[in-house]
Scaffold this active site. Sequence first.
Site, PDB file in Angstrom:
ATOM      1  N   TYR A   1      52.024  40.004  40.986  1.00 36.15           N
ATOM      2  CA  TYR A   1      50.518  39.522  40.830  1.00 36.15           C
ATOM      3  C   TYR A   1      50.528  38.346  41.765  1.00 36.15           C
ATOM      4  O   TYR A   1      51.239  37.341  41.453  1.00 36.15           O
ATOM      5  CB  TYR A   1      49.727  39.470  39.581  1.00 36.15           C
TER       6      TYR A   1
ATOM      7  N   ILE B   1      44.249  32.810  39.208  1.00 33.11           N
ATOM      8  CA  ILE B   1      43.142  33.507  40.044  1.00 33.11           C
ATOM      9  C   ILE B   1      42.708  34.535  38.740  1.00 33.11           C
ATOM     10  O   ILE B   1      41.718  35.606  38.999  1.00 33.11           O
ATOM     11  CB  ILE B   1      43.644  34.607  40.980  1.00 33.11           C
TER      12      ILE B   1
ATOM     13  N   HIS C   1      37.869  34.776  38.774  1.00 31.17           N
ATOM     14  CA  HIS C   1      37.900  35.364  40.296  1.00 31.17           C
ATOM     15  C   HIS C   1      38.277  36.922  40.218  1.00 31.17           C
ATOM     16  O   HIS C   1      37.498  37.743  40.645  1.00 31.17           O
ATOM     17  CB  HIS C   1      38.899  34.768  41.069  1.00 31.17           C
ATOM     18  N   ASP C   2      39.310  37.370  39.392  1.00 28.90           N
ATOM     19  CA  ASP C   2      39.830  38.588  39.534  1.00 28.90           C
ATOM     20  C   ASP C   2      39.400  39.509  38.337  1.00 28.90           C
ATOM     21  O   ASP C   2      39.628  40.511  37.947  1.00 28.90           O
ATOM     22  CB  ASP C   2      41.239  38.802  39.791  1.00 28.90           C
ATOM     23  N   THR C   3      38.699  38.693  37.257  1.00 30.06           N
ATOM     24  CA  THR C   3      38.291  39.135  35.964  1.00 30.06           C
ATOM     25  C   THR C   3      37.038  38.862  35.831  1.00 30.06           C
ATOM     26  O   THR C   3      36.265  38.811  36.726  1.00 30.06           O
ATOM     27  CB  THR C   3      39.358  38.288  34.959  1.00 30.06           C
TER      28      THR C   3
END
Length: 378
Positions: free
Chosen positions: A167, A218, A223-225
């Site tokens: 990731y 991240i 940001h991604d969550t």
Amino acid sequence: MLTLTLLVGLLPSAFAASSQAFVAPSTSPFVASSNYVGVSNSTLPAPTIVKGQAFDRFIQIWLENTDFATASSSSTFQTLAKQGILLSNYFSTTHPSQPNYVAAAGGDFFGLADDNLHNIPANVSTIVDLLEAKSISWASYQENLPSNTFTGLNFASKNYVSGSGTYTYYYRKHSPTVSYLSVQNVPKRLALHRNFNDYVADLAANTLPQWLFVTPNIVNDAHDTTIDYTSSWLNYWLVPMLANANFNNNRTLILLTFDENSSSSINNQVYSLLLGGAIPASSKGTTDSTYYTHYSTLSTVQSNWGLGCLGRQDTNKTVSNVFSLVASKTGYKNTNVTTIPLTNKSGTIKGPLNPSNLGPWTAPNTAAVCAGGGSVFV
Ligand SMILES: *[C@@H]1O[C@H](CO)[C@@H](O)[C@H](O)[C@H]1NC(C)=O
Ligand SMILES: *[C@@H]1O[C@H](CO)[C@@H](O)[C@H](O)[C@H]1NC(C)=O
Ligand SMILES: *[C@@H]1O[C@H](CO)[C@@H](O)[C@H](O)[C@H]1NC(C)=O
Ligand SMILES: *[C@@H]1O[C@H](CO)[C@@H](O)[C@H](O)[C@H]1NC(C)=O
Ligand SMILES: *[C@@H]1O[C@H](CO)[C@@H](O)[C@H](O)[C@H]1NC(C)=O
Ligand SMILES: *[C@@H]1O[C@H](CO)[C@@H](O)[C@H](O)[C@H]1NC(C)=O
Ligand SMILES: *[C@@H]1O[C@H](CO)[C@@H](O)[C@H](O)[C@H]1NC(C)=O
């Protein structure tokens, strides 16, 4: 968040990241982790404390892309707000992410409106020059930075959340100082970009510097969550840090903020909290409605330590109010801004980093008045 969870299940896989459940990157925030590629080779030297008027250490923790109302709705943020001062009129500077981080280091984003790799000419100064001129120690802790010399755009490592595959946890666009060649080209300065294994070592050795920037990875930064994921991270990482004297003592001021809010169709207000032992008991749980922006992080530090300034937006009286807690100690006079500038613009601002509206690399305004009473750094 039941409806959101159900909704996420129905969305295409591009949105799947937001349904991740929090997984701690280490067994404890005080313990090094093999989930971070970089191992800590050494700790920072113990800092010689330079006294400030309102605080001796300033810690910024930046989260990502969340609306004021969303953060306000989180019980974790509500609990933290009772221990600090809610800044209810704090705005980001533009969209997307990168220019906001760049602005917080150099007092401008130079028209930037993308997250690509940019190197800012070596003649452009930053907060690092101002701090070092007064021998104030600093470091930038980037959670999953693979090594202290890494300047790449991003870095992927083991996906510790799902347990399989890799990731991309580290992004240079969220590192405020690395894009400045005046920092990147100086090995001693580049080495002060450290990962969270270094952080663990520095904390244990009680060598955290006086100015530090913290960028969670991240997923931890929302940001991604989601705000729920970040709330879990704050309970895992920040809450124990607040109780640790090597991080937070009665001379520590902490700013918890977001780089930008999540919609550019409305103005760019972000949820921001001041925390830490430097906040007097009588101010805990209060709200400060003064207009602030990310440039206030520069002017506040300058005012506290009597520093010079950058002669850029850090000296623009409209957008650089000093946090009242500090202004009241230093005697700095803030501006009563009643018409809040629209900072939800992106790509329209002229500057050397905007290919669709190019402008020159301008010199700092040497006639500017510095919040700390020093002179413009050239
Ligand atoms: C530690 O030192 C090794 C060898 O010099 C280097 O490869 C590694 O990147 C360093 N670790 C960090 C976190 O910088
Ligand atoms: C701050 O902490 C130091 C060290 O523990 C202590 O000596 C000092 O009295 C404290 N000051 C305040 C205002 O609490
Ligand atoms: C910025 O926000 C204002 C006020 O909410 C809105 O009228 C405007 O359309 C927005 N601008 C953009 C570019 O979306
Ligand atoms: C962004 O901030 C504005 C305040 O200026 C707020 O009204 C809005 O809710 C935030 N963003 C979104 C997507 O709502
Ligand atoms: C100061 O900030 C305001 C609001 O963003 C802006 O309109 C103005 O042009 C800025 N002044 C200078 C000299 O940059
Ligand atoms: C700021 O200006 C407005 C409008 O003139 C006024 O209502 C308000 O009381 C002022 N606030 C401060 C803190 O001076
Ligand atoms: C800084 O360097 C850039 C790129 O080399 C150059 O274009 C600019 O004129 C310089 N600015 C000043 C103020 O010297």
